[in-house]
Design a protein around this motif. Structure first.
Motif, PDB file in Angstrom:
ATOM      1  N   SER A 136      30.850  58.587 -31.581  1.00 37.55           N
ATOM      2  CA  SER A 136      29.814  57.851 -30.880  1.00 37.55           C
ATOM      3  C   SER A 136      28.512  57.866 -31.688  1.00 37.55           C
ATOM      4  O   SER A 136      28.286  58.748 -32.511  1.00 37.55           O
ATOM      5  CB  SER A 136      29.570  58.434 -29.490  1.00 37.55           C
ATOM      6  N   VAL A 137      27.698  56.871 -31.435  1.00 35.76           N
ATOM      7  CA  VAL A 137      26.393  56.755 -32.077  1.00 35.76           C
ATOM      8  C   VAL A 137      25.330  56.856 -30.984  1.00 35.76           C
ATOM      9  O   VAL A 137      25.405  56.162 -29.974  1.00 35.76           O
ATOM     10  CB  VAL A 137      26.252  55.405 -32.818  1.00 35.76           C
ATOM     11  N   SER A 138      24.354  57.721 -31.189  1.00 38.75           N
ATOM     12  CA  SER A 138      23.256  57.890 -30.239  1.00 38.75           C
ATOM     13  C   SER A 138      21.969  57.415 -30.886  1.00 38.75           C
ATOM     14  O   SER A 138      21.736  57.655 -32.070  1.00 38.75           O
ATOM     15  CB  SER A 138      23.083  59.356 -29.848  1.00 38.75           C
ATOM     16  N   THR A 139      21.137  56.733 -30.109  1.00 39.04           N
ATOM     17  CA  THR A 139      19.832  56.297 -30.606  1.00 39.04           C
ATOM     18  C   THR A 139      18.750  56.716 -29.626  1.00 39.04           C
ATOM     19  O   THR A 139      18.996  56.885 -28.434  1.00 39.04           O
ATOM     20  CB  THR A 139      19.767  54.772 -30.813  1.00 39.04           C
ATOM     21  N   LYS A 189      11.704  56.610 -34.157  1.00 38.70           N
ATOM     22  CA  LYS A 189      13.087  56.288 -33.781  1.00 38.70           C
ATOM     23  C   LYS A 189      14.039  57.225 -34.508  1.00 38.70           C
ATOM     24  O   LYS A 189      13.749  57.660 -35.612  1.00 38.70           O
ATOM     25  CB  LYS A 189      13.413  54.845 -34.172  1.00 38.70           C
ATOM     26  N   THR A 190      15.186  57.524 -33.864  1.00 31.67           N
ATOM     27  CA  THR A 190      16.224  58.313 -34.510  1.00 31.67           C
ATOM     28  C   THR A 190      17.590  57.731 -34.151  1.00 31.67           C
ATOM     29  O   THR A 190      17.743  57.060 -33.138  1.00 31.67           O
ATOM     30  CB  THR A 190      16.201  59.796 -34.065  1.00 31.67           C
ATOM     31  N   ALA A 191      18.560  58.007 -35.001  1.00 30.81           N
ATOM     32  CA  ALA A 191      19.946  57.627 -34.743  1.00 30.81           C
ATOM     33  C   ALA A 191      20.834  58.755 -35.268  1.00 30.81           C
ATOM     34  O   ALA A 191      20.504  59.389 -36.279  1.00 30.81           O
ATOM     35  CB  ALA A 191      20.304  56.320 -35.433  1.00 30.81           C
ATOM     36  N   ALA A 192      21.950  59.014 -34.571  1.00 33.69           N
ATOM     37  CA  ALA A 192      22.855  60.086 -34.981  1.00 33.69           C
ATOM     38  C   ALA A 192      24.294  59.673 -34.696  1.00 33.69           C
ATOM     39  O   ALA A 192      24.573  59.014 -33.701  1.00 33.69           O
ATOM     40  CB  ALA A 192      22.524  61.370 -34.242  1.00 33.69           C
ATOM     41  N   TYR A 193      25.201  60.076 -35.595  1.00 28.36           N
ATOM     42  CA  TYR A 193      26.631  59.811 -35.428  1.00 28.36           C
ATOM     43  C   TYR A 193      27.342  61.121 -35.124  1.00 28.36           C
ATOM     44  O   TYR A 193      27.135  62.115 -35.820  1.00 28.36           O
ATOM     45  CB  TYR A 193      27.217  59.173 -36.684  1.00 28.36           C
ATOM     46  N   VAL A 227      28.307  48.053 -27.164  1.00 28.94           N
ATOM     47  CA  VAL A 227      27.950  48.098 -25.749  1.00 28.94           C
ATOM     48  C   VAL A 227      27.574  49.535 -25.391  1.00 28.94           C
ATOM     49  O   VAL A 227      28.380  50.442 -25.587  1.00 28.94           O
ATOM     50  CB  VAL A 227      29.129  47.622 -24.863  1.00 28.94           C
ATOM     51  N   PRO A 228      26.358  49.771 -24.874  1.00 31.50           N
ATOM     52  CA  PRO A 228      25.982  51.148 -24.543  1.00 31.50           C
ATOM     53  C   PRO A 228      26.880  51.740 -23.457  1.00 31.50           C
ATOM     54  O   PRO A 228      27.115  51.108 -22.425  1.00 31.50           O
ATOM     55  CB  PRO A 228      24.551  51.026 -24.027  1.00 31.50           C
ATOM     56  N   ALA A 229      27.416  52.939 -23.708  1.00 30.21           N
ATOM     57  CA  ALA A 229      28.200  53.647 -22.704  1.00 30.21           C
ATOM     58  C   ALA A 229      27.262  54.344 -21.728  1.00 30.21           C
ATOM     59  O   ALA A 229      27.585  54.526 -20.565  1.00 30.21           O
ATOM     60  CB  ALA A 229      29.106  54.669 -23.385  1.00 30.21           C
ATOM     61  N   LEU A 230      26.084  54.709 -22.207  1.00 28.14           N
ATOM     62  CA  LEU A 230      25.109  55.425 -21.408  1.00 28.14           C
ATOM     63  C   LEU A 230      23.733  55.093 -21.960  1.00 28.14           C
ATOM     64  O   LEU A 230      23.529  55.112 -23.172  1.00 28.14           O
ATOM     65  CB  LEU A 230      25.360  56.934 -21.514  1.00 28.14           C
ATOM     66  N   PHE A 231      22.801  54.730 -21.093  1.00 27.36           N
ATOM     67  CA  PHE A 231      21.441  54.562 -21.573  1.00 27.36           C
ATOM     68  C   PHE A 231      20.453  54.986 -20.496  1.00 27.36           C
ATOM     69  O   PHE A 231      20.740  54.934 -19.313  1.00 27.36           O
ATOM     70  CB  PHE A 231      21.152  53.136 -22.051  1.00 27.36           C
ATOM     71  N   THR A 232      19.284  55.433 -20.929  1.00 26.66           N
ATOM     72  CA  THR A 232      18.229  55.847 -20.010  1.00 26.66           C
ATOM     73  C   THR A 232      16.895  55.344 -20.526  1.00 26.66           C
ATOM     74  O   THR A 232      16.695  55.199 -21.734  1.00 26.66           O
ATOM     75  CB  THR A 232      18.161  57.378 -19.871  1.00 26.66           C
ATOM     76  N   TYR A 292      13.459  55.448 -24.719  1.00 26.01           N
ATOM     77  CA  TYR A 292      14.768  54.813 -24.550  1.00 26.01           C
ATOM     78  C   TYR A 292      15.808  55.645 -25.290  1.00 26.01           C
ATOM     79  O   TYR A 292      15.620  55.994 -26.455  1.00 26.01           O
ATOM     80  CB  TYR A 292      14.763  53.394 -25.110  1.00 26.01           C
ATOM     81  N   ASN A 293      16.903  55.996 -24.609  1.00 30.26           N
ATOM     82  CA  ASN A 293      18.032  56.713 -25.208  1.00 30.26           C
ATOM     83  C   ASN A 293      19.302  55.946 -24.899  1.00 30.26           C
ATOM     84  O   ASN A 293      19.456  55.433 -23.792  1.00 30.26           O
ATOM     85  CB  ASN A 293      18.187  58.115 -24.598  1.00 30.26           C
ATOM     86  N   ASP A 294      20.217  55.887 -25.852  1.00 31.02           N
ATOM     87  CA  ASP A 294      21.538  55.354 -25.528  1.00 31.02           C
ATOM     88  C   ASP A 294      22.608  56.003 -26.382  1.00 31.02           C
ATOM     89  O   ASP A 294      22.322  56.644 -27.379  1.00 31.02           O
ATOM     90  CB  ASP A 294      21.599  53.825 -25.598  1.00 31.02           C
ATOM     91  N   GLU A 295      23.847  55.893 -25.917  1.00 39.07           N
ATOM     92  CA  GLU A 295      25.005  56.407 -26.640  1.00 39.07           C
ATOM     93  C   GLU A 295      26.069  55.323 -26.630  1.00 39.07           C
ATOM     94  O   GLU A 295      26.378  54.755 -25.592  1.00 39.07           O
ATOM     95  CB  GLU A 295      25.543  57.672 -25.984  1.00 39.07           C
ATOM     96  N   ARG A 296      26.603  55.012 -27.809  1.00 36.13           N
ATOM     97  CA  ARG A 296      27.591  53.947 -27.937  1.00 36.13           C
ATOM     98  C   ARG A 296      28.853  54.475 -28.601  1.00 36.13           C
ATOM     99  O   ARG A 296      28.789  55.239 -29.548  1.00 36.13           O
ATOM    100  CB  ARG A 296      27.043  52.802 -28.791  1.00 36.13           C
ATOM    101  N   ASP A 297      29.986  54.043 -28.088  1.00 39.15           N
ATOM    102  CA  ASP A 297      31.269  54.349 -28.706  1.00 39.15           C
ATOM    103  C   ASP A 297      31.380  53.479 -29.943  1.00 39.15           C
ATOM    104  O   ASP A 297      31.192  52.271 -29.875  1.00 39.15           O
ATOM    105  CB  ASP A 297      32.400  54.032 -27.724  1.00 39.15           C
ATOM    106  N   SER A 298      31.674  54.081 -31.081  1.00 39.54           N
ATOM    107  CA  SER A 298      31.712  53.318 -32.323  1.00 39.54           C
ATOM    108  C   SER A 298      32.994  52.508 -32.495  1.00 39.54           C
ATOM    109  O   SER A 298      33.079  51.676 -33.384  1.00 39.54           O
ATOM    110  CB  SER A 298      31.530  54.241 -33.525  1.00 39.54           C
ATOM    111  N   GLU A 299      33.999  52.731 -31.646  1.00 40.45           N
ATOM    112  CA  GLU A 299      35.257  51.991 -31.785  1.00 40.45           C
ATOM    113  C   GLU A 299      35.511  51.087 -30.576  1.00 40.45           C
ATOM    114  O   GLU A 299      35.523  49.877 -30.694  1.00 40.45           O
ATOM    115  CB  GLU A 299      36.421  52.960 -32.003  1.00 40.45           C
TER     116      GLU A 299
END
Length: 69
Positions: A20-23, A10-14, A53-58, A41-48
Motif C-alpha cells: 500500500s501507498v500512504s500519503t 507532504k510525505t508519501a510512503a510505500y 482509489v483511496p482505501a482509507l482517507f481522513t 489530509y491522509n490516505d492509504e491506497r492499495d498499489s495493486e
C-alpha cells in the motif's frame, strides 16, 4: 524568529508488506502571529487492487488564535 505565512509539507510512503501507498499533506496558514489554521489530509491506497482509489482517507481541520490587540 520569522514565521512563514503558509506551508504545505507532504510525505508519501510505500509499505511492501501490505503493498500500500500512504500519503499525507498538511496545509498550515498563519493569518496573524500566533493564530493558525491547519488542514491535514491522509490516505492509504492499495498499489495493486483498485489502484488509485483511496482505501482509507481522513481530513482534519484545527485552528488556534491569540487575542488581537
Amino acid at each position: 524568529m520569522t514565521h512563514p505565512a503558509l506551508s504545505v509539507p507532504k510525505t508519501a510512503a510505500y509499505n511492501s508488506g501490505t503493498r500500500s501507498v500512504s500519503t499525507n499533506a498538511r496545509f498550515r496558514w498563519e493569518y496573524r502571529p500566533g493564530s493558525e489554521l491547519f488542514v491535514v489530509y491522509n490516505d492509504e491506497r492499495d498499489s495493486e487492487a483498485n489502484a488509485g482509489v483511496p482505501a482509507l482517507f481522513t481530513v482534519y481541520m484545527k485552528g488556534s488564535s491569540t487575542p488581537y490587540n
